[in-house]
Write an enzyme that holds these catalytic residues in place. Sequence first.
Site, PDB file in Angstrom:
ATOM      1  N   HIS A  50      -1.247  -2.080  -1.968  1.00  0.00           N
ATOM      2  CA  HIS A  50      -2.575  -2.297  -1.400  1.00  0.00           C
ATOM      3  C   HIS A  50      -2.616  -1.918   0.095  1.00  0.00           C
ATOM      4  CE1 HIS A  50      -6.557  -4.012  -1.206  1.00  0.00           C
ATOM      5  NE2 HIS A  50      -6.486  -4.441  -2.449  1.00  0.00           N
ATOM      6  N   HIS A 101      -5.607  -9.860  -8.648  1.00  0.00           N
ATOM      7  CA  HIS A 101      -4.386  -9.540  -7.907  1.00  0.00           C
ATOM      8  C   HIS A 101      -3.216 -10.502  -8.130  1.00  0.00           C
ATOM      9  CE1 HIS A 101      -6.480  -6.252  -6.272  1.00  0.00           C
ATOM     10  NE2 HIS A 101      -6.898  -6.740  -5.132  1.00  0.00           N
ATOM     11  N   GLU A 121      -5.393   2.528  -4.545  1.00  0.00           N
ATOM     12  CA  GLU A 121      -4.610   1.598  -5.371  1.00  0.00           C
ATOM     13  C   GLU A 121      -4.374   2.227  -6.739  1.00  0.00           C
ATOM     14  OE1 GLU A 121      -6.739  -2.280  -5.208  1.00  0.00           O
ATOM     15  OE2 GLU A 121      -7.802  -1.334  -3.577  1.00  0.00           O
TER      16      GLU A 121
END
Length: 336
Positions: A170, A100, A301
């Site tokens: 997210h 991420h 996502e």
Amino acid sequence: MIQVIKHVDNQIDMISMKNDLLEVVVSNYGCTIMKVLMKDKDGHIDDVVLGYDDFSQYSTLDAYLGALVGRVANRIKLGKFTLNNHEYTLAINNGPNAIHGGIKGFSYQVFDYEIKDDETIIFHYLSQDGEEGYPGNLDFYAIYTLKGDTLKIQYKATTDQDTLINITNHSYFNLSGKKENIYQHLLTVKANQYACVDKDGLTTGVFNNVKDTPFDFNQPAYIGERVDMDDEQLHIGKGFDHPFILNAKENQVILEHPATSRRLTVSTSLPIAQIYTANYLDGRLGKYGQHYYEKDAVCIETENLPDAIHLEDNPSTILKKGETYDEYTSYKFEVI
Ligand code: BGC
């Protein structure tokens, strides 16, 4: 109507985008979606995304509630990659891998922004060459537009050196307004295949057919009827935490909560949706004094293939100098 509703500090704002059907509250901290307020079949309004009341939790906790994730969403094997014969090293922040966008990825950055036509927020961030280990100055825009019942997010980026990019949002959705977990949510995912993951959640390069498995959501199915099934990949992921390879061009993922008649339809230009059933939420305190546990929400996502740099011949996550990254995902919130 767009209103800046609160300056959390000098730089960080909360911004409300509102019309008759929907209110979406976002922050320029990580372009985070903090609230989505929508009606149910009886006109009762609930917040259908998870988040925090205490703003500081967005910066100290790592579940990425509502956040925009970048430069690269999901995992990169061992936090290393080679591009143009140069090896780059990233922070290892998820088991043995990078996840991420790093320690201080886009989710933790303050964006500047501009409001346009009372329905659009243009967020902007210039990510410096070398930031979190990635090459190139990346000039990045996230454009949030609320029209009727649909929030559309468009992502655009250019770079002055070849680099990697894989942006996602997210948000953790729970269409009951978190009155219950997501077991009674119906999920549709238009995908014939999903990517297998290893015990650290990293894509292995093996793709399974969904047919005759708990991963077949081509027809709507209750998440609760699938998520605890006896399946090796579900055990490894502690639930769904897998990239689905989308086989349609729009309306690829649909989430419905029959008891409230709420429906979320996701359309995207991206080829994959990681369906994540919040398997690692740990009881932390969220909004309205509620605690968040595993299976209390589902993330959708949208992205390119996780770890594409190691798995694809022409990695979809490479952005070359002179090219423009231009993708969108839209979220339609309806009462049916
Ligand atoms: C990952 C999960 C992870 C979560 C929060 C998801 O995208 O696939 O494994 O726990 O993000 O970092």
